[in-house]
Design a protein around this motif. Sequence first.
Motif, PDB file in Angstrom:
ATOM      1  N   ALA A 177       0.880  -1.348   0.193  1.00 29.62           N
ATOM      2  CA  ALA A 177      -0.203  -0.196  -0.133  1.00 29.62           C
ATOM      3  C   ALA A 177       1.016   0.977   0.373  1.00 29.62           C
ATOM      4  CB  ALA A 177      -0.988  -0.416   1.010  1.00 29.62           C
ATOM      5  N   ARG A 178       1.526   1.223   0.849  1.00 26.10           N
ATOM      6  CA  ARG A 178       2.521   2.746   0.565  1.00 26.10           C
ATOM      7  C   ARG A 178       3.492   2.612  -0.712  1.00 26.10           C
ATOM      8  NH1 ARG A 178       6.243   0.418   4.549  1.00 26.10           N
ATOM      9  NH2 ARG A 178       4.640   1.482   6.247  1.00 26.10           N
ATOM     10  N   THR A 179       3.722   1.775  -1.020  1.00 25.53           N
ATOM     11  CA  THR A 179       4.519   1.654  -2.699  1.00 25.53           C
ATOM     12  C   THR A 179       4.420   1.547  -4.043  1.00 25.53           C
ATOM     13  OG1 THR A 179       5.752  -0.461  -2.543  1.00 25.53           O
ATOM     14  CG2 THR A 179       6.794   0.698  -1.811  1.00 25.53           C
ATOM     15  N   ARG A 180       3.118   0.746  -3.987  1.00 20.24           N
ATOM     16  CA  ARG A 180       1.730   0.665  -5.082  1.00 20.24           C
ATOM     17  C   ARG A 180       2.660  -0.415  -6.124  1.00 20.24           C
ATOM     18  NH1 ARG A 180      -3.565   0.979  -2.984  1.00 20.24           N
ATOM     19  NH2 ARG A 180      -3.494   2.860  -2.077  1.00 20.24           N
ATOM     20  N   SER A 181       3.504  -1.305  -5.764  1.00 21.27           N
ATOM     21  CA  SER A 181       4.198  -1.965  -6.692  1.00 21.27           C
ATOM     22  C   SER A 181       4.616  -3.829  -5.498  1.00 21.27           C
ATOM     23  CB  SER A 181       5.738  -1.516  -7.108  1.00 21.27           C
ATOM     24  OG  SER A 181       6.648  -1.706  -5.307  1.00 21.27           O
ATOM     25  N   THR A 182       4.095  -4.694  -7.117  1.00 19.72           N
ATOM     26  CA  THR A 182       4.281  -5.563  -6.335  1.00 19.72           C
ATOM     27  C   THR A 182       6.344  -6.339  -6.903  1.00 19.72           C
ATOM     28  OG1 THR A 182       3.259  -7.006  -8.440  1.00 19.72           O
ATOM     29  CG2 THR A 182       2.252  -6.301  -7.163  1.00 19.72           C
TER      30      THR A 182
END
Length: 199
Positions: free
Chosen positions: A142-147
């Motif tokens: 949620a903080r970075t929105r990256s996987t």
Amino acid sequence: MDDRQTEHPDHGDDLEIVRRLLADAPSTAPDALLPLLHEVQRRVGHISHGAIRLIADACNLSRAEVHGVVTFYHDFQTAPGARHRVWLYREQSREILGRRQIRVLRTALRQWCANVMRPREEPMKAVARLIRRHFEGITAWARTRSTNGFLEALNGVFQATERKTLGHRRLSTISTLILFLVGKLDFSRINHHLGAKPT
């Protein structure tokens, strides 16, 4: 059994739907009670105690009369059914995960997990347990929105390169093969043997 034990808290959105329905209703006379109740059941999924109060006031009936009609007919439910609760939990989780403030997200997600653990829907409890196990990873996402999808793609390229190196161990050879694989270059224009079919 005490009524307070079976009472469910009214959801503000549900009561707003009932208010709009009553405002738009062609009639709120006492004889319009059944059609109103059916419409509330259809739109909200159940008829809460707050909805009974609003309908009773609009139809100029006592709450006991409306409650008697609701409990007499088997078509009406006074509490959200399992499907409605699952839908509600799913929508709440989407709204929570859409938040940008990490502290608010963490607090809301913890509260959501606690709420989901209360009812009897075992699949939703399994989801709550899964979220609790991976809580830090979810909040990091949620903080970075990256996987890690990009890293998985790179790993796939390295694995394909390793299969095609055929024993070559020099870094320059491996990096050249990686460029060939990732670039998807067409060498048939400069090497006509690549495009030729074997005879």
